[in-house]
Design a protein around this motif. Structure first.
Motif, PDB file in Angstrom:
ATOM      1  N   MET A 286       1.101  -0.434  -2.758  1.00 18.06           N
ATOM      2  CA  MET A 286      -0.047  -1.092  -2.088  1.00 18.06           C
ATOM      3  C   MET A 286      -0.218  -1.438  -1.118  1.00 18.06           C
ATOM      4  SD  MET A 286       3.258  -3.169  -1.133  1.00 18.06           S
ATOM      5  CE  MET A 286       3.718  -4.426  -0.675  1.00 18.06           C
ATOM      6  N   LEU A 287       0.671  -0.207  -0.025  1.00 18.10           N
ATOM      7  CA  LEU A 287       0.572  -0.183   2.201  1.00 18.10           C
ATOM      8  C   LEU A 287      -0.061   0.999   2.026  1.00 18.10           C
ATOM      9  CD1 LEU A 287       3.909  -1.464   2.754  1.00 18.10           C
ATOM     10  CD2 LEU A 287       2.455  -2.383   3.424  1.00 18.10           C
ATOM     11  N   LYS A 288      -0.064   2.289   1.022  1.00 17.78           N
ATOM     12  CA  LYS A 288      -1.044   2.970   1.357  1.00 17.78           C
ATOM     13  C   LYS A 288      -2.701   2.832   0.962  1.00 17.78           C
ATOM     14  CE  LYS A 288       2.264   5.195   1.206  1.00 17.78           C
ATOM     15  NZ  LYS A 288       3.374   4.574   1.210  1.00 17.78           N
ATOM     16  N   PRO A 289      -3.543   3.576   1.587  1.00 10.44           N
ATOM     17  CA  PRO A 289      -5.363   2.564   1.825  1.00 10.44           C
ATOM     18  C   PRO A 289      -5.899   2.820   0.626  1.00 10.44           C
ATOM     19  CG  PRO A 289      -4.580   4.049   3.733  1.00 10.44           C
ATOM     20  CD  PRO A 289      -3.591   4.596   2.831  1.00 10.44           C
ATOM     21  N   HIS A 290      -6.375   1.503   0.124  1.00  9.77           N
ATOM     22  CA  HIS A 290      -6.785   1.509  -1.112  1.00  9.77           C
ATOM     23  C   HIS A 290      -7.690   3.126  -1.083  1.00  9.77           C
ATOM     24  CE1 HIS A 290      -9.301   0.234  -4.881  1.00  9.77           C
ATOM     25  NE2 HIS A 290     -10.875   0.558  -4.503  1.00  9.77           N
ATOM     26  N   LYS A 291      -8.502   4.164  -1.242  1.00  8.55           N
ATOM     27  CA  LYS A 291      -8.658   5.087  -0.831  1.00  8.55           C
ATOM     28  C   LYS A 291      -7.996   6.510  -1.476  1.00  8.55           C
ATOM     29  CE  LYS A 291     -12.346   8.765   0.724  1.00  8.55           C
ATOM     30  NZ  LYS A 291     -12.024   9.063   1.850  1.00  8.55           N
ATOM     31  N   GLN A 292      -6.782   6.194  -0.991  1.00  8.85           N
ATOM     32  CA  GLN A 292      -5.545   6.934  -1.253  1.00  8.85           C
ATOM     33  C   GLN A 292      -4.652   6.721  -2.977  1.00  8.85           C
ATOM     34  OE1 GLN A 292      -2.591   7.689   1.906  1.00  8.85           O
ATOM     35  NE2 GLN A 292      -1.622   9.325   0.504  1.00  8.85           N
ATOM     36  N   ARG A 293      -5.030   5.713  -2.637  1.00 10.79           N
ATOM     37  CA  ARG A 293      -4.279   5.009  -4.377  1.00 10.79           C
ATOM     38  C   ARG A 293      -5.237   5.162  -5.118  1.00 10.79           C
ATOM     39  NH1 ARG A 293      -4.472  -0.481  -1.616  1.00 10.79           N
ATOM     40  NH2 ARG A 293      -5.016  -0.906  -3.301  1.00 10.79           N
ATOM     41  N   THR A 294      -6.532   5.175  -4.932  1.00 14.32           N
ATOM     42  CA  THR A 294      -7.606   5.089  -6.025  1.00 14.32           C
ATOM     43  C   THR A 294      -7.322   7.013  -6.597  1.00 14.32           C
ATOM     44  OG1 THR A 294      -9.051   3.460  -5.082  1.00 14.32           O
ATOM     45  CG2 THR A 294      -9.888   5.516  -6.999  1.00 14.32           C
TER      46      THR A 294
END
Ligand SMILES: [Zn+2]
Length: 595
Positions: free
Chosen positions: A295-303
């Motif tokens: 959850m601490l990584k940016p949404h873009k990277q996670r997606t």
């Protein structure tokens, strides 16, 4: 003229390309990963995809507690859309689910892009060679509708996101086995209709800080058929792990830490109970992959990491179609076979804390300071200082409760909410056409207790202890007979064996059996108790012993008189008796089935 025409094309063409790109650009892409699709955008985009491509079928899987439409989209290389047609075509079926927790939005955004890139831009058209997809962009649509910036305090974007539960505040990812929500009823119908060969569920995790963008879990701890366990461990996972490495997506098994925020305390992994998605598909003999991005990584990277892992999984299924189908078929046959019941069945598991392996864990440096605000420990992570820890990983589990499986279970007709759910889970049920006296094992519970606070809308049981005994019992016409010679034997046992972690006894489906409904008046019982003691000196000794051993009892007039009442013929013998019978003899089941 010719020059002019070329010029015109040059002028117009880039605009045309952009216009086309724009019309398919998702909310996520248009915002460079800062925004996620809303419910209305998800519906509109999904419908548009299905209208534009003959390969995509848009279906309404069902409706949420709040009354919203839940779509699923089927993508097949020739546009097939029924389980029968798809099975006949030889494809494997892959179910990809987003938005069971819509605040964890990567699944939704990845699915919308992937559906387009398979069926519209055709970038990933080859993934359809041997795989038919069922995409569920957002399972918990009520939660997606409750969008806002303040739904996930720990999480790094998107700017607005959905809420964890449905409109009734129930968590769908606790509902797979008990099936209380309309969303889960719809899901279970879809699932038993299609029986997808592979399942992916997309989430975001909470917890400590570390380098990994994505963690994952599969059921490799013993709860699943051994061949499928090995396939996941030795074939599927090495492939996708290798591909993720090449794509520079840092991935690690889903772990918790022995001390909550403290990676160096050691890592833990264990089996998921069937209230959870991948724990559920495991007992259906179908592999499930849980994705938990960090959850601490940016949404873009996670997606992007979620997207990649879905693509690599689909690639692997395309390369190993026949093998996966074979192993699943063998697992189904093994589970349905009589020999499955030769040995005691492990119904409950616990982590083996004596057995660990050392692993390298890509963490970050951190300090633990004493908080001057709360007096507690404050973990201060330094994501700019990556560090690799060598840590013990406790990833072995061992059975903690074993049961002997019967030839069949039998459930009296007054428990329709149980019997109905068996059918939802794809379990075959037959019904007694007339009363039958059967030799069965039954359980009688003792010292039952319940949780004080509600959990998922119920008050689950605390202490589930019982004694088994065998007797001839009359089961009435309409009782449901559940033969264990079927591929869902693990699901049946998980529902009907009381000591299973998500048994229907645990969830309170059978609570009325624990209620004493007739009572003796104290003044009546005072007289009867004296007569009983006079007639039976041994009873007197037993009574005195009980008083001595249990001081509470000796101070409780009502309790003492109820103790005598329980020893009269007036006592209700059905109290605390599990109404589900276990039929021990095969010929009894066969005789019932012949009738
Ligand atoms: Zn989640």
């Amino acid at each position: 003229m010719k020059i002019l025409k070329t010029l015109l094309i040059l002028l117009l063409f880039p605009a045309f390309v952009n216009a086309q790109q724009n019309s398919w650009t998702t909310t996520f892409e248009a915002s460079d990963g800062f925004k996620s699709a809303t419910y209305d955008e998800m519906i509109a985009y999904s419908k548009k995809l299905a209208e534009a491509s003959p390969l995509i079928s848009y279906e309404i899987m069902g409706y949420s507690a709040g009354g919203l439409e839940i779509p699923n989209l089927i993508i097949n290389k020739t546009g097939l859309s029924t389980p029968e047609e798809v099975r006949a075509s030889g494809d494997v079926v892959m179910l990809v689910e987003g938005g069971i927790h819509p605040g964890e939005a990567e699944g939704l955004d990845a699915i919308l892009m992937l559906m387009r890139n398979i069926a519209i831009t055709k970038e990933y058209e080859n993934l359809l060679d041997h795989v038919t997809f069922i995409f569920l962009p957002a399972f918990n649509v009520d939660g997606l509708k409750r969008i806002g910036p303040y739904n996930r305090i720990n999480q790094n974007g998107p700017e607005e996101m959905g809420w964890r539960t449905n409109a009734k505040n129930l968590n769908l990812n606790r509902d797979f086995l008990k099936g209380d929500t309309p969303e889960m009823h719809a899901w279970l119908k879809m699932y038993s209709n299609w029986l997808p060969d592979f399942f992916i569920d997309c989430h975001t995790t909470d917890g400590a800080d570390y380098q990994y963008v994505l963690t994952y879990a599969m059921e490799v701890f013993g709860t699943m058929d051994p061949m499928l366990t090995r396939w996941q461990e030795k074939e599927f996972l090495p492939y996708v792990q290798g591909k993720m490495n090449v794509a520079r997506q840092l991935m690690f098994p889903y772990v918790s830490f022995r001390r909550w925020h403290d990676p160096q305390s050691g890592l833990r992994s264990g089996p998921a109970p069937p209230r959870l998605s991948q724990g559920y598909t495991a007992i259906q003999n179908r592999p499930g992959l849980l994705i938990e991005t960090h959850m601490l990584k940016p949404h873009k990277q996670r997606t992007e990491a979620t997207y990649d892992l879905i693509v690599f999984s689909a690639e692997f299924l395309n390369k190993n179609t026949e093998r996966l189908k074979l192993i699943i078929r063998m697992a189904d046959e093994t589970t349905a076979d009589a020999t499955f019941r030769d040995r005691p069945f492990p119904i409950r598991w616990q982590r083996d804390d004596s057995d660990s392996t050392m692993v390298d864990f890509k963490g970050v440096e951190y300090d633990v300071v004493q908080s001057d605000l709360t007096g507690g420990k404050w973990f201060q992570y330094h994501p700019d200082k990556p560090i690799t820890f060598e840590l013990p990983w406790f990833n072995k589990s061992k059975p903690s409760v074993m049961v002997d499986l019967p030839e069949a279970y039998i459930i009296p007709p007054q428990w329709p909410e149980v019997i109905y759910r068996l059918a939802l889970h794809g379990i075959e049920v037959e019904y007694l056409e007339e009363d039958a006296a059967l030799w069965v094992e039954q359980y009688r519970f003792k010292d039952p207790s319940w949780s004080r606070n509600p959990y998922e809308g119920r008050h689950p049981m605390g202490n589930i202890e019982y004694e088994a005994s065998r007797d001839t019992v009359v089961f009435v016409k309409g009782s449901a007979v559940v033969d264990m010679n079927q591929r869902t034997a693990r699901v049946i046992a998980s529902i009907l064996e009381p000591s299973a972690p998500d048994s229907y006894v645990y969830w309170g489906f059978f609570d009325p059996i624990f209620e004493q409904k007739e009572y003796s008046e104290t003044y009546v019982m005072e007289g009867i108790a004296r007569e009983m003691l006079e007639a039976d000196p041994e009873l007197k000794a037993e009574f005195e012993k009980k008083k001595e051993e249990d001081p509470e009892f000796s101070k409780n007039q009502w309790g003492m008189l109820n103790w005598f009442y329980a020893r009269t013929p007036y006592w209700d013998n059905n109290l605390n008796l599990y109404p589900v019978g276990k039929i021990i003899e095969r010929h009894d089941v066969d005789a019932l089935m012949l009738e």
